[in-house]
Design a protein around this motif. Structure first.
Motif, PDB file in Angstrom:
ATOM      1  N   UNK A   1      34.091  44.071  40.696  1.00  0.00           N
ATOM      2  CA  UNK A   1      33.231  44.760  41.150  1.00  0.00           C
ATOM      3  C   UNK A   1      33.918  45.925  41.819  1.00  0.00           C
ATOM      4  N   UNK A   2      33.175  47.112  41.740  1.00  0.00           N
ATOM      5  CA  UNK A   2      33.535  48.311  42.543  1.00  0.00           C
ATOM      6  C   UNK A   2      32.638  48.262  43.736  1.00  0.00           C
ATOM      7  N   UNK A   3      33.116  49.192  44.488  1.00  0.00           N
ATOM      8  CA  UNK A   3      32.154  49.738  45.774  1.00  0.00           C
ATOM      9  C   UNK A   3      31.185  50.334  44.889  1.00  0.00           C
ATOM     10  N   UNK A   4      29.693  50.188  45.660  1.00  0.00           N
ATOM     11  CA  UNK A   4      28.838  50.563  45.140  1.00  0.00           C
ATOM     12  C   UNK A   4      28.029  49.917  44.067  1.00  0.00           C
ATOM     13  N   UNK A   5      28.835  48.903  43.435  1.00  0.00           N
ATOM     14  CA  UNK A   5      28.177  48.103  42.402  1.00  0.00           C
ATOM     15  C   UNK A   5      28.471  48.783  40.995  1.00  0.00           C
ATOM     16  N   UNK A   6      28.970  49.890  40.556  1.00  0.00           N
ATOM     17  CA  UNK A   6      28.808  50.397  39.305  1.00  0.00           C
ATOM     18  C   UNK A   6      29.355  49.677  38.059  1.00  0.00           C
ATOM     19  N   UNK A   7      30.744  49.041  38.484  1.00  0.00           N
ATOM     20  CA  UNK A   7      31.342  48.296  37.521  1.00  0.00           C
ATOM     21  C   UNK A   7      30.987  46.606  38.300  1.00  0.00           C
ATOM     22  N   UNK A   8      30.396  45.909  37.723  1.00  0.00           N
ATOM     23  CA  UNK A   8      30.192  44.377  38.452  1.00  0.00           C
ATOM     24  C   UNK A   8      30.099  43.546  36.828  1.00  0.00           C
TER      25      UNK A   8
ATOM     26  N   UNK B   1      38.633  41.759  42.567  1.00  0.00           N
ATOM     27  CA  UNK B   1      38.451  40.706  41.626  1.00  0.00           C
ATOM     28  C   UNK B   1      38.423  39.276  42.328  1.00  0.00           C
ATOM     29  N   UNK B   2      37.381  38.335  41.853  1.00  0.00           N
ATOM     30  CA  UNK B   2      37.618  37.121  42.500  1.00  0.00           C
ATOM     31  C   UNK B   2      37.690  36.287  41.285  1.00  0.00           C
ATOM     32  N   UNK B   3      38.690  35.275  41.382  1.00  0.00           N
ATOM     33  CA  UNK B   3      38.881  34.393  40.183  1.00  0.00           C
ATOM     34  C   UNK B   3      39.806  34.504  39.248  1.00  0.00           C
ATOM     35  N   UNK B   4      40.348  35.604  39.324  1.00  0.00           N
ATOM     36  CA  UNK B   4      41.581  36.164  38.325  1.00  0.00           C
ATOM     37  C   UNK B   4      40.967  36.426  36.919  1.00  0.00           C
ATOM     38  N   UNK B   5      41.907  36.050  35.949  1.00  0.00           N
ATOM     39  CA  UNK B   5      41.629  36.529  34.461  1.00  0.00           C
ATOM     40  C   UNK B   5      40.388  35.818  34.091  1.00  0.00           C
ATOM     41  N   UNK B   6      39.789  34.713  34.817  1.00  0.00           N
ATOM     42  CA  UNK B   6      38.554  34.063  34.367  1.00  0.00           C
ATOM     43  C   UNK B   6      37.728  34.084  35.487  1.00  0.00           C
TER      44      UNK B   6
END
Length: 141
Positions: A20-27, A11-16
């Protein structure tokens, strides 16, 4: 513990911010819900991600304990995790409710399975004595 696999998310930027996950599936962008209409929300939040993970993990635990208890067919079963976010005198907290729909078993067997799944589910173990977790068995009327 023998590690079977590892996953990571950043996570970058906290709650706002952004996750991302490794491999980028969650972005995904993350933001606090506006408290109005959840269908209109265009961002996810940590509680939604935790609900997705907990419901999936608990469903896997249900499959494992069902097999161990001679239940070969759970049918079109489901687990819904509802994660509540709140604040009290100690700060921010979460609580979880797990609604397990088990259409192929009776009430007694269903309660036995969800209680057994709660004992072996890694998410249940991680939250035990840390947050309130409510288990609900949903049956066909």
């Amino acid at each position: 513990m023998k590690t079977i696999f590892e996953s990571s998310a950043t996570n970058t930027g906290g709650r706002s911010g952004h996750v991302t996950t490794e491999g980028g599936l969650i972005d995904l962008d993350v933001k606090m819900p506006n408290g109005k209409d959840p269908i209109e929300e265009k961002y996810t939040n940590p509680e939604q991600l935790f609900a997705a993970a907990y419901s999936t993990c608990f469903a896997g635990a249900l499959q494992a304990v069902a097999k161990e208890n001679g239940v070969d067919d759970l049918g079109d079963f489901s687990v819904t995790a509802i994660i509540g976010f709140g604040k009290d005198e100690d700060g921010f907290n979460i609580e979880a409710t797990l609604d397990a729909y088990l259409p192929t078993v009776d009430k007694e067997k269903g309660e036995e399975l969800i209680n057994a799944a709660h004992e072996i589910c890694p998410y249940s173990k991680a939250t035990r004595d840390n947050i309130t977790v409510n288990l609900n068995l949903l049956l066909d009327e």
